[in-house]
Write a protein that holds these residues in place. Structure first.
Motif, PDB file in Angstrom:
ATOM      1  N   TYR A 174       0.847  -1.194   0.000  1.00  0.00           N
ATOM      2  CA  TYR A 174       0.000   0.000   0.000  1.00  0.00           C
ATOM      3  C   TYR A 174       0.888   1.252   0.000  1.00  0.00           C
ATOM      4  O   TYR A 174       0.662   2.190  -0.765  1.00  0.00           O
ATOM      5  CB  TYR A 174      -0.911  -0.023   1.238  1.00  0.00           C
ATOM      6  N   ALA A 175       1.916   1.258   0.845  1.00  0.00           N
ATOM      7  CA  ALA A 175       2.831   2.399   0.917  1.00  0.00           C
ATOM      8  C   ALA A 175       3.598   2.566  -0.394  1.00  0.00           C
ATOM      9  O   ALA A 175       3.810   3.694  -0.853  1.00  0.00           O
ATOM     10  CB  ALA A 175       3.797   2.224   2.087  1.00  0.00           C
ATOM     11  N   ASP A 197       2.616   1.826  -3.393  1.00  0.00           N
ATOM     12  CA  ASP A 197       1.713   2.383  -4.406  1.00  0.00           C
ATOM     13  C   ASP A 197       1.560   3.896  -4.260  1.00  0.00           C
ATOM     14  O   ASP A 197       1.247   4.580  -5.229  1.00  0.00           O
ATOM     15  CB  ASP A 197       0.328   1.738  -4.315  1.00  0.00           C
ATOM     16  N   ARG A 198       1.807   4.409  -3.073  1.00  0.00           N
ATOM     17  CA  ARG A 198       1.591   5.821  -2.819  1.00  0.00           C
ATOM     18  C   ARG A 198       2.885   6.616  -2.639  1.00  0.00           C
ATOM     19  O   ARG A 198       2.853   7.831  -2.508  1.00  0.00           O
ATOM     20  CB  ARG A 198       0.695   5.985  -1.588  1.00  0.00           C
ATOM     21  N   ALA A 199       4.013   5.931  -2.635  1.00  0.00           N
ATOM     22  CA  ALA A 199       5.304   6.597  -2.422  1.00  0.00           C
ATOM     23  C   ALA A 199       5.626   7.516  -3.587  1.00  0.00           C
ATOM     24  O   ALA A 199       5.467   7.147  -4.752  1.00  0.00           O
ATOM     25  CB  ALA A 199       6.401   5.552  -2.238  1.00  0.00           C
ATOM     26  N   ARG A 200       6.081   8.703  -3.280  1.00  0.00           N
ATOM     27  CA  ARG A 200       6.430   9.687  -4.306  1.00  0.00           C
ATOM     28  C   ARG A 200       7.951   9.786  -4.483  1.00  0.00           C
ATOM     29  O   ARG A 200       8.422  10.347  -5.447  1.00  0.00           O
ATOM     30  CB  ARG A 200       5.862  11.043  -3.934  1.00  0.00           C
ATOM     31  N   VAL A 228      10.700   4.171  -2.438  1.00  0.00           N
ATOM     32  CA  VAL A 228      10.306   2.982  -3.191  1.00  0.00           C
ATOM     33  C   VAL A 228      11.432   1.960  -3.165  1.00  0.00           C
ATOM     34  O   VAL A 228      11.208   0.770  -2.880  1.00  0.00           O
ATOM     35  CB  VAL A 228       9.934   3.338  -4.655  1.00  0.00           C
ATOM     36  N   VAL A 247       1.507  -1.151 -13.535  1.00  0.00           N
ATOM     37  CA  VAL A 247       1.469  -1.306 -12.078  1.00  0.00           C
ATOM     38  C   VAL A 247       2.285  -2.543 -11.742  1.00  0.00           C
ATOM     39  O   VAL A 247       1.986  -3.642 -12.224  1.00  0.00           O
ATOM     40  CB  VAL A 247       0.012  -1.459 -11.553  1.00  0.00           C
TER      41      VAL A 247
END
Length: 130
Positions: free
Chosen positions: A49-50, A52-55, A60, A109
Motif C-alpha cells: 500500500y505504501a 503504491d503511494r510513495a512519491r 520505493v 502497475v
C-alpha cells in the motif's frame, strides 16, 4: 497388582502429564505461528500500500529492498510474452513488428510475489500487431 486392578504408578502419571503438556505446547506454538504469519501478511500488504503511494524513488527503493529481504519480489514482466494467467492487461500499443505481437511493452502497475506465490499480478501494456 493384577491387570484388573485400578491404579498406576507415579511414573505413569508423569508420562500422562508430560504428554498433555507437550500437546498444550504444540497448540500454543501453532497458535503463535498462525498469529506471526497473519501479522507478516498484514505488514506485507501495508508495505505494498505504501509503495503504491510513495512519491520518492528512494522510499520505493528502500521498501522494495526490505520486502526482497523477506522473500517478496516485484514483478515487472517487460519484454516477456503476455500470459493472462500471470499478468493483467491494462492496455495495448500497436506495433508494425510482428515479433512483438503479444509481448509486454511496459509494466503499468508493478506486481509482487511472495516466495513465488503471486500476491498481486502486474498490470501491463501489451504490443499488438497492426
Amino acid at each position: 497388582m493384577s491387570g484388573t486392578e485400578q491404579g498406576g504408578t507415579a511414573s505413569d502419571h508423569a508420562v500422562e502429564t508430560h504428554a498433555g503438556a507437550a500437546t498444550l505446547e504444540t497448540t500454543i506454538a501453532d497458535e503463535l505461528l498462525d498469529q506471526a504469519l497473519a501479522e507478516r501478511r498484514a505488514l506485507v500488504q501495508l508495505c505494498l500500500y505504501a509503495l503504491d503511494r510513495a512519491r520518492s524513488a528512494g522510499v520505493v527503493e528502500r521498501l522494495e529492498e526490505g520486502l526482497a529481504a523477506i522473500g517478496v519480489t516485484p514483478l515487472r514482466p517487460d519484454g516477456e510474452r503476455f500470459d493472462p494467467s500471470r499478468h493483467e492487461a491494462g492496455g495495448t500499443v500497436p506495433t508494425n513488428d510482428a515479433s512483438l505481437d503479444g509481448v509486454v511493452a511496459e509494466t503499468e502497475v508493478v506486481g509482487f510475489a511472495d516466495r513465488g506465490r503471486t500476491l498481486r499480478a502486474p498490470v501491463v501494456t501489451v504490443y499488438t500487431a497492426r
